[in-house]
Design a protein around this motif. Structure first.
Motif, PDB file in Angstrom:
ATOM      1  N   SER A  79       5.073  -4.817  -5.421  1.00  0.00           N
ATOM      2  CA  SER A  79       4.174  -5.956  -5.169  1.00  0.00           C
ATOM      3  C   SER A  79       4.750  -7.229  -5.744  1.00  0.00           C
ATOM      4  O   SER A  79       5.658  -7.230  -6.585  1.00  0.00           O
ATOM      5  N   ILE A  80       4.200  -8.375  -5.272  1.00  0.00           N
ATOM      6  CA  ILE A  80       4.624  -9.695  -5.729  1.00  0.00           C
ATOM      7  C   ILE A  80       3.387 -10.475  -6.165  1.00  0.00           C
ATOM      8  O   ILE A  80       2.408 -10.565  -5.427  1.00  0.00           O
ATOM      9  N   ASP A 132       2.167  -0.477  10.060  1.00  0.00           N
ATOM     10  CA  ASP A 132       1.933  -1.894  10.377  1.00  0.00           C
ATOM     11  C   ASP A 132       1.034  -2.545   9.337  1.00  0.00           C
ATOM     12  O   ASP A 132       0.960  -3.776   9.257  1.00  0.00           O
ATOM     13  N   ASN A 133       0.339  -1.733   8.569  1.00  0.00           N
ATOM     14  CA  ASN A 133      -0.551  -2.258   7.528  1.00  0.00           C
ATOM     15  C   ASN A 133      -0.042  -1.863   6.145  1.00  0.00           C
ATOM     16  O   ASN A 133      -0.808  -1.450   5.278  1.00  0.00           O
ATOM     17  N   ALA A 134       1.265  -2.013   5.946  1.00  0.00           N
ATOM     18  CA  ALA A 134       1.863  -1.582   4.677  1.00  0.00           C
ATOM     19  C   ALA A 134       1.626  -2.577   3.556  1.00  0.00           C
ATOM     20  O   ALA A 134       1.701  -2.217   2.382  1.00  0.00           O
ATOM     21  N   ARG A 135       1.322  -3.821   3.911  1.00  0.00           N
ATOM     22  CA  ARG A 135       1.103  -4.867   2.897  1.00  0.00           C
ATOM     23  C   ARG A 135      -0.237  -5.542   3.109  1.00  0.00           C
ATOM     24  O   ARG A 135      -0.693  -5.700   4.242  1.00  0.00           O
ATOM     25  N   ILE A 136      -0.815  -5.936   1.983  1.00  0.00           N
ATOM     26  CA  ILE A 136      -2.000  -6.795   2.050  1.00  0.00           C
ATOM     27  C   ILE A 136      -1.775  -7.968   1.108  1.00  0.00           C
ATOM     28  O   ILE A 136      -1.172  -7.833   0.035  1.00  0.00           O
ATOM     29  N   ILE A 152       0.859  -1.179   0.000  1.00  0.00           N
ATOM     30  CA  ILE A 152       0.000   0.000   0.000  1.00  0.00           C
ATOM     31  C   ILE A 152       0.900   1.236   0.000  1.00  0.00           C
ATOM     32  O   ILE A 152       1.800   1.351   0.836  1.00  0.00           O
ATOM     33  N   PRO A 153       0.727   2.147  -0.956  1.00  0.00           N
ATOM     34  CA  PRO A 153       1.552   3.369  -0.949  1.00  0.00           C
ATOM     35  C   PRO A 153       1.476   4.075   0.395  1.00  0.00           C
ATOM     36  O   PRO A 153       0.415   4.109   1.035  1.00  0.00           O
ATOM     37  N   PHE A 154       2.606   4.634   0.845  1.00  0.00           N
ATOM     38  CA  PHE A 154       2.638   5.206   2.198  1.00  0.00           C
ATOM     39  C   PHE A 154       1.678   6.377   2.345  1.00  0.00           C
ATOM     40  O   PHE A 154       1.243   6.703   3.453  1.00  0.00           O
ATOM     41  N   THR A 155       1.305   7.007   1.220  1.00  0.00           N
ATOM     42  CA  THR A 155       0.341   8.110   1.304  1.00  0.00           C
ATOM     43  C   THR A 155      -1.074   7.616   1.586  1.00  0.00           C
ATOM     44  O   THR A 155      -1.948   8.398   1.974  1.00  0.00           O
ATOM     45  N   ASN A 164      -8.008  -6.329 -15.063  1.00  0.00           N
ATOM     46  CA  ASN A 164      -7.869  -4.873 -15.054  1.00  0.00           C
ATOM     47  C   ASN A 164      -7.385  -4.326 -13.710  1.00  0.00           C
ATOM     48  O   ASN A 164      -7.363  -3.109 -13.512  1.00  0.00           O
ATOM     49  N   LEU A 165      -7.001  -5.234 -12.812  1.00  0.00           N
ATOM     50  CA  LEU A 165      -6.537  -4.802 -11.499  1.00  0.00           C
ATOM     51  C   LEU A 165      -5.171  -4.129 -11.618  1.00  0.00           C
ATOM     52  O   LEU A 165      -4.237  -4.664 -12.226  1.00  0.00           O
ATOM     53  N   LYS A 166      -5.038  -2.940 -11.042  1.00  0.00           N
ATOM     54  CA  LYS A 166      -3.775  -2.211 -11.044  1.00  0.00           C
ATOM     55  C   LYS A 166      -2.919  -2.677  -9.872  1.00  0.00           C
ATOM     56  O   LYS A 166      -3.440  -2.989  -8.799  1.00  0.00           O
ATOM     57  N   ILE A 167      -1.614  -2.699 -10.082  1.00  0.00           N
ATOM     58  CA  ILE A 167      -0.694  -3.187  -9.064  1.00  0.00           C
ATOM     59  C   ILE A 167       0.262  -2.069  -8.689  1.00  0.00           C
ATOM     60  O   ILE A 167       0.717  -1.296  -9.535  1.00  0.00           O
ATOM     61  N   THR A 168       0.607  -1.999  -7.416  1.00  0.00           N
ATOM     62  CA  THR A 168       1.494  -0.951  -6.934  1.00  0.00           C
ATOM     63  C   THR A 168       2.938  -1.393  -6.998  1.00  0.00           C
ATOM     64  O   THR A 168       3.253  -2.598  -7.090  1.00  0.00           O
TER      65      THR A 168
END
Length: 343
Positions: free
Chosen positions: A339-340, A317-321, A308-311, A332-336
């Motif tokens: 990501s992996i 603690d919730n930087a990744r999902i 998840i972008p820091f903005t 059509n899902l966009k990826i940041t």
């Protein structure tokens, strides 16, 4: 054998002054047997100690070099990590434009026969006797021939005479390297000497290639402080489409390599795995196409570990999902960035 032990024992005791030779002669056979057994036990113990000391000596480890470089994980960068050779006898590209320092050979035959060499000066001019300066800068060979025919017709009238013509031909002589400036994420930033027939791809190769932090999708060619072209090499890497060689690199051009914006790692059942660069408007379907598609073992579902972008975070603690997605329904899902995708 007993005699040998006795002599050995005697020498030891003589050295240390503990017993005399007469004492040794008074020993019985049983006593000598005991001495022999004691000496054998000590010899075995010493050999055992030596064996243990040898065991603890570290062995020399031979490490074979790893042929799979980390660079191979970053898609596209190895295209530029190679040597390149140019040959003086290759045909001059039709769109090659003359510039200062180029050598040209002017040949005339027919009523007049001559062959002369000229070096284009810093102003893009050559000097022809009885005519003066002629501007050939930024002209192709065909365009330069037309200019010379018009100028030389003033002293060679048969250049335009169809009945008794004089022919004119212009060709390149010795080639001059051009100065090209490289900025951004390039292995050898600054000014580099580049072959005059270079396009942006071969120019980057001659500058050592792009660093792993550089973009392969937004390479800028800057001329006279203006961006004249933005090159995306992915269409060439994945489909073989050449959309860059039409732009000839000129002396004084700037090639800028910006940093990548989005890079995603792909793992699992695709034809190619590694790190791939995406543009802001691209999605999972574009990412899969860059990998070459799925292997025969691929599932229709995948695990997306997305940053998840820091903005947009409520907490670090919730930087990744991490989520399970259906690849057919999530095209059509966009990826940041960072990501992996695990197929």
């Amino acid at each position: 054998m007993i005699k040998k032990y006795v002599i050995f024992f005697s020498l030891l005791n003589v050295i240390f002054g503990q017993i005399s030779m007469s004492d040794i002669n008074k020993l019985s056979n049983n006593q000598l047997d005991l001495i022999r057994q004691e000496l054998q036990g000590r010899a075995i113990s010493e050999n055992s100690d030596n064996t243990e000391s040898i065991d603890i000596i570290p062995e020399t480890v031979s490490i074979e070099p790893n042929t799979s470089s980390v660079d191979n994980l970053y898609f596209g960068y190895n295209y530029f990590k190679r040597d390149i050779n140019f040959f003086d006898n290759i045909p001059t590209p039709s769109d090659f434009k003359l510039g200062p320092g180029d050598e040209i050979i002017l040949s005339l035959w027919g009523e007049t026969n001559s062959r002369e060499q000229f070096i284009i000066n810093k102003e893009g001019l050559i000097y022809y006797e009885n005519i003066g300066f002629i501007n050939l800068s930024n002209k192709t060979l065909e365009e330069a021939e037309g200019v010379l025919i018009e100028e030389l017709a003033n002293i060679y009238s048969t250049l335009k005479n169809q009945n008794n013509p004089t022919k004119l031909m212009l060709e390149l002589g010795q080639l001059k390297s051009i100065n090209v400036y490289f900025s951004g994420q390039i292995e050898n930033p600054g000014i580099n000497l580049v072959h005059p027939f270079s396009d942006v791809f071969s120019a980057i190769v001659q500058a050592g290639g792009i660093t792993n932090n550089g973009s392969l999708r937004k390479i800028q060619i800057i001329r006279s402080n203006k961006i004249i072209e933005v090159v995306d090499f992915y269409s060439f890497f994945t489909k073989g489409k050449d959309n860059f060689s039409k732009i000839r690199i000129l002396d004084g051009d700037v090639i800028h390599i910006p940093e990548f914006a989005i890079r995603v790692e792909v793992q699992g059942e695709t034809l190619n795995q590694g790190f791939f660069e995406l543009n802001e408007d691209e999605s999972i379907s574009d990412l899969i196409s860059y990998t070459g598609g799925f292997s025969e073992k691929a599932s229709s579902s995948a695990v997306l570990d997305m940053i998840i972008p820091f903005t947009e975070r409520t907490s670090d603690d919730n930087a990744r999902i991490s989520m399970s997605i259906n690849l057919n329904e999530s095209k059509n899902l966009k990826i940041t960035n960072g990501s992996i995708l695990k197929v």
